[in-house]
Design a protein around this motif. Structure first.
Motif, PDB file in Angstrom:
ATOM      1  N   ASP A   1       9.384 -10.029  -5.314  1.00  0.00           N
ATOM      2  CA  ASP A   1       9.023  -9.029  -4.314  1.00  0.00           C
ATOM      3  C   ASP A   1       9.741  -7.731  -4.673  1.00  0.00           C
ATOM      4  OD1 ASP A   1       7.781  -8.992  -1.369  1.00  0.00           O
ATOM      5  OD2 ASP A   1       9.590  -7.769  -1.326  1.00  0.00           O
ATOM      6  N   PRO A   2       9.202  -6.577  -4.281  1.00  0.00           N
ATOM      7  CA  PRO A   2       9.920  -5.323  -4.556  1.00  0.00           C
ATOM      8  C   PRO A   2      11.260  -5.222  -3.828  1.00  0.00           C
ATOM      9  CG  PRO A   2       7.626  -4.896  -3.983  1.00  0.00           C
ATOM     10  CD  PRO A   2       7.890  -6.333  -3.663  1.00  0.00           C
ATOM     11  N   LEU A   3      11.428  -5.997  -2.767  1.00  0.00           N
ATOM     12  CA  LEU A   3      12.641  -5.927  -1.962  1.00  0.00           C
ATOM     13  C   LEU A   3      13.874  -6.239  -2.805  1.00  0.00           C
ATOM     14  CD1 LEU A   3      13.315  -5.401   1.035  1.00  0.00           C
ATOM     15  CD2 LEU A   3      13.269  -7.867   1.388  1.00  0.00           C
ATOM     16  N   PHE A   4      14.893  -5.386  -2.728  1.00  0.00           N
ATOM     17  CA  PHE A   4      16.178  -5.544  -3.422  1.00  0.00           C
ATOM     18  C   PHE A   4      16.067  -5.425  -4.942  1.00  0.00           C
ATOM     19  CE2 PHE A   4      17.005  -8.465   0.357  1.00  0.00           C
ATOM     20  CZ  PHE A   4      17.599  -7.461   1.102  1.00  0.00           C
ATOM     21  N   SER A   5      14.944  -4.925  -5.465  1.00  0.00           N
ATOM     22  CA  SER A   5      14.778  -4.767  -6.920  1.00  0.00           C
ATOM     23  C   SER A   5      15.046  -6.072  -7.667  1.00  0.00           C
ATOM     24  CB  SER A   5      15.709  -3.661  -7.448  1.00  0.00           C
ATOM     25  OG  SER A   5      15.414  -2.419  -6.854  1.00  0.00           O
ATOM     26  N   SER A   6      14.542  -7.167  -7.135  1.00  0.00           N
ATOM     27  CA  SER A   6      14.774  -8.469  -7.757  1.00  0.00           C
ATOM     28  C   SER A   6      14.182  -8.549  -9.158  1.00  0.00           C
ATOM     29  CB  SER A   6      14.192  -9.586  -6.887  1.00  0.00           C
ATOM     30  OG  SER A   6      12.812  -9.382  -6.641  1.00  0.00           O
ATOM     31  N   GLY A   7      13.103  -7.799  -9.421  1.00  0.00           N
ATOM     32  CA  GLY A   7      12.482  -7.828 -10.744  1.00  0.00           C
ATOM     33  C   GLY A   7      13.407  -7.324 -11.832  1.00  0.00           C
ATOM     34  N   VAL A   8      14.201  -6.295 -11.519  1.00  0.00           N
ATOM     35  CA  VAL A   8      15.152  -5.758 -12.499  1.00  0.00           C
ATOM     36  C   VAL A   8      16.204  -6.813 -12.829  1.00  0.00           C
ATOM     37  CG1 VAL A   8      16.890  -3.982 -12.929  1.00  0.00           C
ATOM     38  CG2 VAL A   8      14.785  -3.396 -11.713  1.00  0.00           C
ATOM     39  N   HIS A   9      16.730  -7.443 -11.788  1.00  0.00           N
ATOM     40  CA  HIS A   9      17.750  -8.476 -11.985  1.00  0.00           C
ATOM     41  C   HIS A   9      17.225  -9.622 -12.849  1.00  0.00           C
ATOM     42  CE1 HIS A   9      20.920 -11.376 -11.022  1.00  0.00           C
ATOM     43  NE2 HIS A   9      19.957 -12.234 -10.735  1.00  0.00           N
ATOM     44  N   LEU A  10      16.027 -10.124 -12.523  1.00  0.00           N
ATOM     45  CA  LEU A  10      15.480 -11.259 -13.259  1.00  0.00           C
ATOM     46  C   LEU A  10      15.138 -10.886 -14.699  1.00  0.00           C
ATOM     47  CD1 LEU A  10      13.173 -12.764 -10.484  1.00  0.00           C
ATOM     48  CD2 LEU A  10      15.339 -13.683 -11.314  1.00  0.00           C
ATOM     49  N   ALA A  11      14.685  -9.660 -14.919  1.00  0.00           N
ATOM     50  CA  ALA A  11      14.349  -9.221 -16.276  1.00  0.00           C
ATOM     51  C   ALA A  11      15.595  -9.135 -17.152  1.00  0.00           C
ATOM     52  CB  ALA A  11      13.642  -7.872 -16.230  1.00  0.00           C
TER      53      ALA A  11
ATOM     54  N   ILE B   1       0.864  -1.173   0.000  1.00  0.00           N
ATOM     55  CA  ILE B   1       0.000   0.000   0.000  1.00  0.00           C
ATOM     56  C   ILE B   1       0.899   1.221   0.000  1.00  0.00           C
ATOM     57  CG2 ILE B   1      -0.226  -0.106   2.528  1.00  0.00           C
ATOM     58  CD1 ILE B   1      -3.056   1.066   2.172  1.00  0.00           C
ATOM     59  N   TRP B   2       0.622   2.180  -0.895  1.00  0.00           N
ATOM     60  CA  TRP B   2       1.548   3.294  -1.037  1.00  0.00           C
ATOM     61  C   TRP B   2       0.848   4.561  -1.531  1.00  0.00           C
ATOM     62  CZ3 TRP B   2       0.813  -0.429  -4.693  1.00  0.00           C
ATOM     63  CH2 TRP B   2       0.630  -0.024  -6.012  1.00  0.00           C
ATOM     64  N   GLY B   3       1.578   5.659  -1.412  1.00  0.00           N
ATOM     65  CA  GLY B   3       1.106   6.945  -1.892  1.00  0.00           C
ATOM     66  C   GLY B   3       2.301   7.829  -2.205  1.00  0.00           C
ATOM     67  N   TYR B   4       2.023   9.030  -2.724  1.00  0.00           N
ATOM     68  CA  TYR B   4       3.088   9.946  -3.122  1.00  0.00           C
ATOM     69  C   TYR B   4       2.980  11.241  -2.314  1.00  0.00           C
ATOM     70  CZ  TYR B   4       3.490   6.623  -6.902  1.00  0.00           C
ATOM     71  OH  TYR B   4       3.651   5.457  -7.616  1.00  0.00           O
ATOM     72  N   PHE B   5       4.111  11.639  -1.749  1.00  0.00           N
ATOM     73  CA  PHE B   5       4.161  12.819  -0.891  1.00  0.00           C
ATOM     74  C   PHE B   5       4.966  13.932  -1.559  1.00  0.00           C
ATOM     75  CE2 PHE B   5       3.022   9.518   2.015  1.00  0.00           C
ATOM     76  CZ  PHE B   5       2.350  10.126   3.065  1.00  0.00           C
ATOM     77  N   LYS B   6       4.528  15.156  -1.332  1.00  0.00           N
ATOM     78  CA  LYS B   6       5.243  16.334  -1.817  1.00  0.00           C
ATOM     79  C   LYS B   6       5.920  17.024  -0.638  1.00  0.00           C
ATOM     80  CE  LYS B   6       4.478  20.570  -4.511  1.00  0.00           C
ATOM     81  NZ  LYS B   6       3.442  21.412  -5.191  1.00  0.00           N
ATOM     82  N   ASN B   7       7.132  17.519  -0.888  1.00  0.00           N
ATOM     83  CA  ASN B   7       7.913  18.243   0.126  1.00  0.00           C
ATOM     84  C   ASN B   7       8.392  17.351   1.267  1.00  0.00           C
ATOM     85  OD1 ASN B   7       7.567  20.733  -1.247  1.00  0.00           O
ATOM     86  ND2 ASN B   7       5.566  21.017  -0.268  1.00  0.00           N
ATOM     87  N   ALA B   8       8.649  16.094   0.978  1.00  0.00           N
ATOM     88  CA  ALA B   8       9.234  15.213   1.992  1.00  0.00           C
ATOM     89  C   ALA B   8      10.690  15.603   2.209  1.00  0.00           C
ATOM     90  CB  ALA B   8       9.139  13.761   1.547  1.00  0.00           C
TER      91      ALA B   8
ATOM     92  N   ALA C   1      -1.604  -3.101  -4.064  1.00  0.00           N
ATOM     93  CA  ALA C   1      -1.434  -4.220  -4.991  1.00  0.00           C
ATOM     94  C   ALA C   1      -1.117  -5.454  -4.163  1.00  0.00           C
ATOM     95  CB  ALA C   1      -0.308  -3.941  -5.985  1.00  0.00           C
ATOM     96  N   SER C   2      -1.527  -6.608  -4.664  1.00  0.00           N
ATOM     97  CA  SER C   2      -1.273  -7.844  -3.919  1.00  0.00           C
ATOM     98  C   SER C   2      -1.132  -9.023  -4.866  1.00  0.00           C
ATOM     99  CB  SER C   2      -2.412  -8.107  -2.927  1.00  0.00           C
ATOM    100  OG  SER C   2      -3.646  -8.216  -3.607  1.00  0.00           O
ATOM    101  N   ASP C   3      -0.761 -10.163  -4.296  1.00  0.00           N
ATOM    102  CA  ASP C   3      -0.609 -11.410  -5.059  1.00  0.00           C
ATOM    103  C   ASP C   3       0.379 -11.278  -6.209  1.00  0.00           C
ATOM    104  OD1 ASP C   3      -2.280 -12.933  -3.536  1.00  0.00           O
ATOM    105  OD2 ASP C   3      -4.033 -12.668  -4.800  1.00  0.00           O
TER     106      ASP C   3
END
Length: 231
Positions: A141-151, A20-27, A115-117
């Motif tokens: 999983d998003p952790l460690f950007s594994s999707g980039v590596h596998l792609a 679950i996520w959102g976008y913040f301005k001025n963080a 997003a899930s599953d």
């Protein structure tokens, strides 16, 4: 291809998470005055049910999110009396002081999304004259950007095996089998890393990926990383 024709996609029950996520301005900027200034920030939730991220983006907003197992989300929401997605999201962020330091003066400028599953793999990543790569075949999983590596690895393997087959250096069947094995090997290796990281977050006082007192998983990655001579 995996879902409609081969019908061999399967989901990982152990990583049946919800983001679950959102976008913040001025963080605020993480790590000001250090070598980590401007880097993304990641931290575990206080109750060890998941982890959070804060990633600065090119448009001067910051993506902030929470990842938890679906069972944890369900239990927490029930305990809170079925809150809205936004209220639940902000409640989770309040568990992480590092995140709150970054968004204390920031404004949530988007809807809260989820997003899930998403964690899945397949029994094969090739068919006759077909190679399956990236998210089309597997994702952990998003952790460690594994999707980039596998792609990237899948793309390299696909290119090599297609060329070998077209040049007659091996049969198409052998080329496809080699591609599937390489993708499966990379997937399994990274799945072990991600699963171990979740175990470390759940048991912070027990060495899983790092020894007590170590601030990163760098030494563990040296063990998991393939040698230059492999494959």
């Amino acid at each position: 291809m995996s879902t409609k024709y081969l019908k061999d996609r399967r989901y990982n029950e152990g990583l049946k998470n919800t983001a679950i996520w959102g976008y913040f301005k001025n963080a605020a900027t993480y790590g000001v005055g250090t070598s980590m200034e401007g880097s993304p920030y990641f931290s575990r939730l206080e109750d060890a049910s998941g982890w959070t991220w804060a990633i600065p983006l090119h448009n001067r907003t910051t993506s902030v999110g929470v990842v938890q197992h679906q069972n944890s989300v369900k239990a927490k929401k029930q305990a809170m009396g079925s809150p809205s997605s936004k209220d639940y999201f902000l409640s989770c962020l309040h568990e992480v002081s590092g995140i709150m330091d970054l968004i204390e003066g920031a404004e949530l400028v988007s809807e809260v999304r989820s997003a899930s599953d998403w964690s899945y793999n397949a029994s094969s990543y090739a068919a006759a004259n077909v190679r399956i790569i990236g998210d089309a075949g597997c994702f952990i999983d998003p952790l460690f950007s594994s999707g980039v590596h596998l792609a990237l690895l899948g793309a390299l393997s696909a290119a090599a095996t297609i060329c070998a087959s077209m040049k007659g250096q091996c049969s198409e069947r052998a080329a496809g089998k080699w591609h599937s094995e390489k993708v499966r090997e990379a997937y399994t290796r990274f799945l072990l890393v991600v699963s171990s990281a979740y175990a470390q977050m759940a048991h912070k006082d027990r060495p899983v990926l790092n020894e007590l007192g170590e601030n990163s998983f760098d030494r563990a990655f040296d063990v998991f990383r393939p040698s230059k001579s492999s494959g």
